[in-house]
Each structure stands twice: as structure tokens, then as C-alpha cells.
Enzyme design. Structure first.
Site, short mmCIF file in Angstrom:
data_model
loop_
_atom_site.label_atom_id
_atom_site.label_comp_id
_atom_site.label_asym_id
_atom_site.label_seq_id
_atom_site.Cartn_x
_atom_site.Cartn_y
_atom_site.Cartn_z
N GLU A 179 38.96 43.63 36.83
CA GLU A 179 38.67 43.51 35.55
C GLU A 179 39.14 44.32 34.59
O GLU A 179 38.53 45.55 34.35
CB GLU A 179 36.99 43.32 35.77
N LYS A 221 39.13 39.11 36.54
CA LYS A 221 38.28 38.81 35.55
C LYS A 221 38.98 39.56 34.27
O LYS A 221 39.41 40.61 34.03
CB LYS A 221 36.96 39.66 35.87
N ARG A 294 26.40 39.09 29.08
CA ARG A 294 25.64 39.03 27.86
C ARG A 294 25.48 37.51 27.53
O ARG A 294 24.46 37.08 27.07
CB ARG A 294 26.31 40.10 26.75
P1 13P Z 1 29.85 40.59 29.46
O1 13P Z 1 30.04 38.94 29.86
O2 13P Z 1 28.51 40.86 28.81
O3 13P Z 1 31.22 41.17 28.87
O4 13P Z 1 29.68 41.28 30.73
C1 13P Z 1 30.75 40.83 31.91
C2 13P Z 1 31.07 42.04 32.71
O5 13P Z 1 31.02 41.98 33.96
C3 13P Z 1 31.57 43.46 31.98
O6 13P Z 1 31.72 44.11 33.07
#
Ligand code: 13P
Length: 333
Positions: A179, A221, A294
Site C-alpha cells: 500500500e 492497495k 474511514r
Molecule cells: P482509509 O480508507 O481510511 O484511507 O484507510 C485505508 C487504509 O488501509 C489506510 O492504511
């Protein structure tokens, strides 16, 4: 290289069409920020209650293929004494674990950070595997500041460390989610966000390939490509979709197993609309879906407000959010 075919079974389960991954992997500190949204203190009981709502809502398995947890939650239990990963596995949802240990500033590189967490990772993965985890997440953070941030040096350093994590995960029979989050706060343009995201992903995938990570057993991601939240001109879903897909076509090899999105502080509505616009662009070389935190948790927190009598309402809000995002992942919203 000998391929671990168990990884492909996990990948296929995680990327089942019309499903997504819930990122409920906030560290204990960040979980406190979520609870503060509904004026709840950051106490272990409140964190457990909230996660129990998320993991036990009836019907979520129709929309969720996986849930990412944090060290304290993968070891936690429901009020009835069932381990959280077992609750998920029983509904056919794959348990996952965030393994990075957050970021640190780097002396000499203002505004940039490096991700921590490689120490003892082999042992930690063995432990998490025994607890039921079959996929993992490692996040690196890319801040944009006009021409000089991010630097190539720090992008490369972060990508090498992320690659090492991916190697160790695959060796342990765990699917790595990589990610690289390009941060959406700031006053940068859409063009600059696209340039930085493309470069980040190009460096990441060339490093993964160089070190022989099996891309068919790995999920990206990614952030959506967005102008900074303080940039004068905000981006329409179609412009986000075009910039994001252009970026992927310039940087993500076709044998990467799939791509999931973080929501990155966009409102739940905006994240879902953008996902829908991306899916509407038609079939891509990779399955694409969501892995929001979120954007899914906010409506659930609001419906719950920390009150026992609201738990059913909160579970319904979760189901509604997951259903909307699942439809959006198919371009059917
Ligand atoms: P958000 O969807 O809140 O950005 O979080 C996803 C996530 O895994 C952040 O590391």
C-alpha cells in the site's frame, strides 16, 4: 522460483467479484481518533465493542471478502469469547493483519517518512498465520510538496523495504498487500498527483520484480489519483477515474493479482462515486475493488454513537455502506 499456489487461493477469495476488503486495522492510537468522532474515550472496551459490531454484522459476507486487523484486534474476542479471526473465518471472510509499525521522519529529508516494521517479521508472520491471518498489509506514505517531495531516494528506500516485507509474507504463505498511499491533503494539482503516483508505482513494481516477488500472489492497495484537498479545482469522478486508470496502465504489470483502493480521507459518498466511475470505465487487466477504512466506518460510528441500543442500527449502516461500495466496484451504483 517455486510458486506457492496457496497464495492464489487466498487472492481469488479476496478478489471475488462484487466484494471488497474492510480495513479495520487502525493502530490503538488511530482507533482513538475514530472513537473521538462520536465523543468516546479511547478505551480497550470501546475499541472491542466497535470491532465486534463490524465483524459480527449479519450478511456482511455477501459484500466483504476480507477484513484487515491490527495486532491487538487479531488477538481479541467477542463478548461470547470467540476469537475475532475465528468469527470472520466462520462467515467465509479472510482475516488479514497490518504488520508495518507506522512511519518515522528521516533526518535530512524534510516532509518524508519511512515505514518501520521489518524486525522479527518472519516470527511475527508465523504467529499471525497461527492466529488465522492469510493476508497482510504494509503501508508506505508519500507526501507531495511541489517539486522536491517525494525524493527518488526515499521512494526507493521505502519500496525496497516494502519488497522485503512482501518476500517474507509470501514465504510464510500470506498474501501481501502493498500500500503506497499518496497523501491527498495539500494544494497540489491532479497532474502532480498523477505524476507522483505513477512514479511511485513504477519504482515499486520494478523493485518487486527485481527481488522476485510473485506478482500473481500480491495485491496492490492504491490511492485514487486526486488533486490535493486544498487545490482550487476539485476533481470530478470521471477525471479521477481517467487519471487513476492512466496511472495504473503506466505502472502496474498485468500479472499483479488485483488492485484495491483506500479512501484516503475522502467523504464516504465521494469515495463510492469515484469507485463507481472507475468501474464504469470497463474491464481492466486487473480486478479492481475497495479496501476502505474511514469511508466504511464513519457511517457505522455515527449510527452507533457508543450506545448498546444502537448496535443493530450500526450493523445495518455497515451493511448499507458495504453494499453501496460493492455495487460501485461493479459500476452498478
Ligand atoms: P482509509 O480508507 O481510511 O484511507 O484507510 C485505508 C487504509 O488501509 C489506510 O492504511
Amino acid at each position: 522460483m517455486k510458486k506457492n499456489t496457496k497464495l492464489y487461493e487466498t487472492v481469488a477469495a479476496l478478489l471475488a467479484p462484487g466484494k471488497g476488503i474492510l480495513a479495520a486495522d487502525e493502530s490503538d492510537g488511530t482507533a482513538g481518533l475514530r472513537l473521538a468522532m462520536v465523543n468516546l474515550p479511547n478505551e480497550p472496551e470501546n475499541r472491542q465493542d466497535f470491532r465486534e459490531i463490524l465483524f459480527t454484522a449479519p450478511g456482511i459476507e455477501e459484500y466483504l471478502s476480507g477484513v484487515i486487523m491490527y495486532d491487538s484486534s487479531i488477538r481479541n474476542f467477542t463478548d461470547d469469547g470467540v476469537a475475532f479471526p475465528d468469527v470472520l473465518t466462520a462467515s467465509g471472510i479472510v482475516p488479514g493483519i497490518k504488520v508495518d509499525l507506522g512511519t518515522r521522519e528521516i533526518h535530512g529529508f524534510k516532509g518524508e517518512v519511512v515505514t518501520q516494521g521489518l524486525d522479527n517479521l518472519t516470527e511475527r508472520f508465523a504467529d499471525y498465520y497461527n492466529l488465522g491471518a492469510r493476508f497482510a498489509k504494509w503501508r508506505m506514505v508519500v507526501n507531495i510538496d511541489e517539486d522536491d517531495t517525494p525524493t527518488d531516494e526515499i521512494l526507493k528506500m521505502n519500496c525496497v523495504m516494502m519488497t522485503r516485507y512482501a518476500q517474507i509474507a509470501q514465504e510464510a504463505g500470506i498474501v501481501p498487500i502493498v500500500e503506497p498511499e499518496v497523501i491527498h491533503t495539500g494544494d497540489h494539482s491532479l497532474e502532480l498527483a498523477e505524476k507522483v503516483t505513477t512514479k511511485t508505482l513504477q519504482i515499486l513494481f520494478s523493485t518487486l520484480i527485481e527481488y522476485k516477488v510473485d506478482l500473481q500472489g500480491l495485491i496492490l492497495k492504491s490511492s485514487m489519483v486526486l488533486a490535493g484537498d486544498k487545490y482550487a479545482e476539485q476533481t470530478s469522478p470521471e477525471a479521477v477515474a481517467n487519471a487513476t486508470l492512466r496511472t495504473f496502465h503506466m505502472s502496474v504489470p498485468h500479472d499483479c493479482a488485483g488492485i484495491v483502493f483506500l479512501s484516503g480521507g475522502q467523504t464516504p459518498e465521494r469515495s463510492t462515486k469515484n469507485l463507481n466511475a472507475i468501474a464504469k470505465m470497463g474491464e481492466q487487466p486487473w480486478p479492481i475493488t475497495y479496501s476502505f477504512s474511514r469511508a466504511i466506518e464513519e457511517p457505522v460510528l455515527k449510527a452507533w454513537g457508543g450506545k448498546k441500543e444502537n448496535e443493530d442500527k450500526a450493523k445495518e449502516a455497515l451493511l448499507e455502506a458495504c453494499k453501496a461500495n460493492s455495487l460501485a466496484s461493479l459500476g452498478k451504483l
